[in-house]
Design a protein around this motif. Structure first.
Motif, short mmCIF file in Angstrom:
data_model
loop_
_atom_site.label_atom_id
_atom_site.label_comp_id
_atom_site.label_asym_id
_atom_site.label_seq_id
_atom_site.Cartn_x
_atom_site.Cartn_y
_atom_site.Cartn_z
N LEU A 1 0.87 -1.17 0.00
CA LEU A 1 0.00 0.00 0.00
C LEU A 1 0.91 1.21 0.00
O LEU A 1 1.64 1.45 0.96
CB LEU A 1 -0.92 0.00 1.22
N ILE A 2 0.89 1.96 -1.09
CA ILE A 2 1.71 3.18 -1.21
C ILE A 2 0.77 4.36 -1.08
O ILE A 2 0.00 4.66 -1.99
CB ILE A 2 2.45 3.21 -2.57
N ARG A 3 0.83 5.01 0.08
CA ARG A 3 -0.02 6.19 0.28
C ARG A 3 0.74 7.43 -0.16
O ARG A 3 1.88 7.67 0.26
CB ARG A 3 -0.44 6.31 1.74
N VAL A 4 0.09 8.21 -1.02
CA VAL A 4 0.69 9.44 -1.54
C VAL A 4 -0.26 10.58 -1.19
O VAL A 4 -1.29 10.77 -1.83
CB VAL A 4 0.90 9.37 -3.07
N ASN A 5 0.09 11.31 -0.13
CA ASN A 5 -0.80 12.37 0.37
C ASN A 5 -2.18 11.79 0.64
O ASN A 5 -2.33 10.91 1.47
CB ASN A 5 -0.81 13.55 -0.58
N ASN A 6 -3.19 12.24 -0.08
CA ASN A 6 -4.55 11.77 0.18
C ASN A 6 -5.03 10.73 -0.83
O ASN A 6 -6.21 10.68 -1.17
CB ASN A 6 -5.52 12.96 0.21
N SER A 7 -4.11 9.93 -1.31
CA SER A 7 -4.48 8.89 -2.28
C SER A 7 -3.60 7.67 -2.07
O SER A 7 -2.59 7.71 -1.36
CB SER A 7 -4.34 9.41 -3.71
N ALA A 8 -4.00 6.59 -2.70
CA ALA A 8 -3.22 5.35 -2.70
C ALA A 8 -2.83 5.06 -4.15
O ALA A 8 -3.63 5.25 -5.07
CB ALA A 8 -4.03 4.19 -2.13
N LEU A 9 -1.60 4.61 -4.34
CA LEU A 9 -1.14 4.27 -5.68
C LEU A 9 -1.50 2.82 -5.99
O LEU A 9 -1.05 1.90 -5.30
CB LEU A 9 0.36 4.47 -5.80
N LEU A 10 -2.33 2.63 -7.01
CA LEU A 10 -2.75 1.30 -7.43
C LEU A 10 -2.36 1.09 -8.88
O LEU A 10 -2.06 2.04 -9.61
CB LEU A 10 -4.26 1.13 -7.26
N ILE A 11 -2.38 -0.18 -9.30
CA ILE A 11 -2.13 -0.49 -10.70
C ILE A 11 -3.45 -0.73 -11.42
O ILE A 11 -4.40 -1.26 -10.83
CB ILE A 11 -1.20 -1.71 -10.87
N ARG A 12 -3.52 -0.31 -12.67
CA ARG A 12 -4.67 -0.60 -13.52
C ARG A 12 -4.34 -1.87 -14.30
O ARG A 12 -3.48 -1.87 -15.17
CB ARG A 12 -4.97 0.55 -14.47
N HIS A 13 -4.98 -2.97 -13.94
CA HIS A 13 -4.67 -4.28 -14.53
C HIS A 13 -5.09 -4.31 -15.99
O HIS A 13 -6.23 -3.96 -16.33
CB HIS A 13 -5.41 -5.35 -13.72
N CYS B 1 4.25 0.73 2.26
CA CYS B 1 5.41 0.91 1.38
C CYS B 1 5.56 2.39 1.05
O CYS B 1 4.58 3.05 0.69
CB CYS B 1 5.25 0.10 0.10
N THR B 2 6.77 2.89 1.18
CA THR B 2 7.01 4.30 0.89
C THR B 2 7.95 4.43 -0.30
O THR B 2 8.88 3.65 -0.47
CB THR B 2 7.63 5.01 2.11
#
Length: 247
Positions: free
Chosen positions: A116-128, A181-182
């Motif tokens: 889980l990569i939190r970036v400010n007020n969002s989470a970085l996800l992959i588009r499968h 994860c950062t």
């Protein structure tokens, strides 16, 4: 390295998304525009690491060819696959695994892990790519690596980010651990959607920064991951600054 072949009986054990296909109506054409009825396998069929390694090294989509199949069509299928994807592995070796030692609960028996990569007020996800839906950067363990290093390597392979893996945040419905994860702070300056590295193109269409509380179950590759995603996102936001340098 040379090409390798997996039998139809082996594909169900791989932990990367694989397509099993059926032929078109005449039964003998396997050019890409003739492939229909894709079946997406779950990410956590994790019981045969060797088969997974072969698939990764080939970097192709496994095609389950029907029988009988005309010799000419079989040759065409092989040439198409080799031409499009090749038999070499273009993915650079993952950087050294950066992780903070973390004791895992006794109920964690998964052979896969996620970030889980939190970036400010969002989470970085992959588009499968195959499903068009969102997912954690995640995958199955290789060899004797720790689950944190699994999360690190899979995130590198799918996003190109050399993250630092911290504490456990949540478990998915299937029992897969999701770690904090950062990444480098420069990721915060990237747009809400940006391209994945070239080597992950078979699996990942885009990288996206999203608010988990604005997502629905239907937008995720695995609907049951919505609550674990939100839990992980909230817990990541409560970590000390030292554990979450993007703040």
């Amino acid at each position: 390295m040379g090409c390798a072949t997996l039998s139809a009986g082996q594909f169900k054990y791989t932990n990367k998304p694989v397509i099993a296909t059926t032929p078109n109506n005449n039964g003998d054409s396997f050019l890409p525009n003739a492939i229909v009825n894709p079946v997406i396998l779950p990410r956590d069929h994790l019981h045969l690491a060797a088969a997974h390694t072969v698939v990764k090294n080939m970097q192709i989509l496994l095609l389950i060819l029907p029988k009988p199949l005309k010799c000419g069509s079989l040759l065409t299928a092989i040439l198409v696959v080799l031409t499009l994807f090749g038999c070499s592995d273009p993915t650079p070796s993952a950087p050294f695994c950066r992780s903070v030692p973390t004791a895992l609960p006794d109920n964690v028996s998964s052979e896969g892990a996620a970030c889980l990569i939190r970036v400010n007020n969002s989470a970085l996800l992959i588009r499968h790519r195959l499903t068009g839906k969102l997912d954690f950067p995640a995958g199955g363990r290789e060899g004797n690596e720790t689950l944190q290093c699994t999360a690190h390597r899979e995130t590198w392979e799918e996003t190109g980010l050399n993250v630092e893996v911290g504490p456990l945040l949540s478990l998915t419905a299937s029992g897969m651990p999701v770690f904090n994860c950062t990444a480098d702070s420069s990721i915060a300056r990237l747009p809400a959607q940006f391209d994945a590295p070239d080597w992950s193109g078979l699996e990942v269409k885009l990288l996206e920064k999203v608010d988990p509380f604005l997502l629905s179950e239907d937008e995720l590759r695995f609907a049951d991951d919505l609550i674990p995603l939100r839990d992980a996102y909230v817990k990541a936001g409560k970590l000390p600054v030292a554990d979450h340098p993007l703040y």
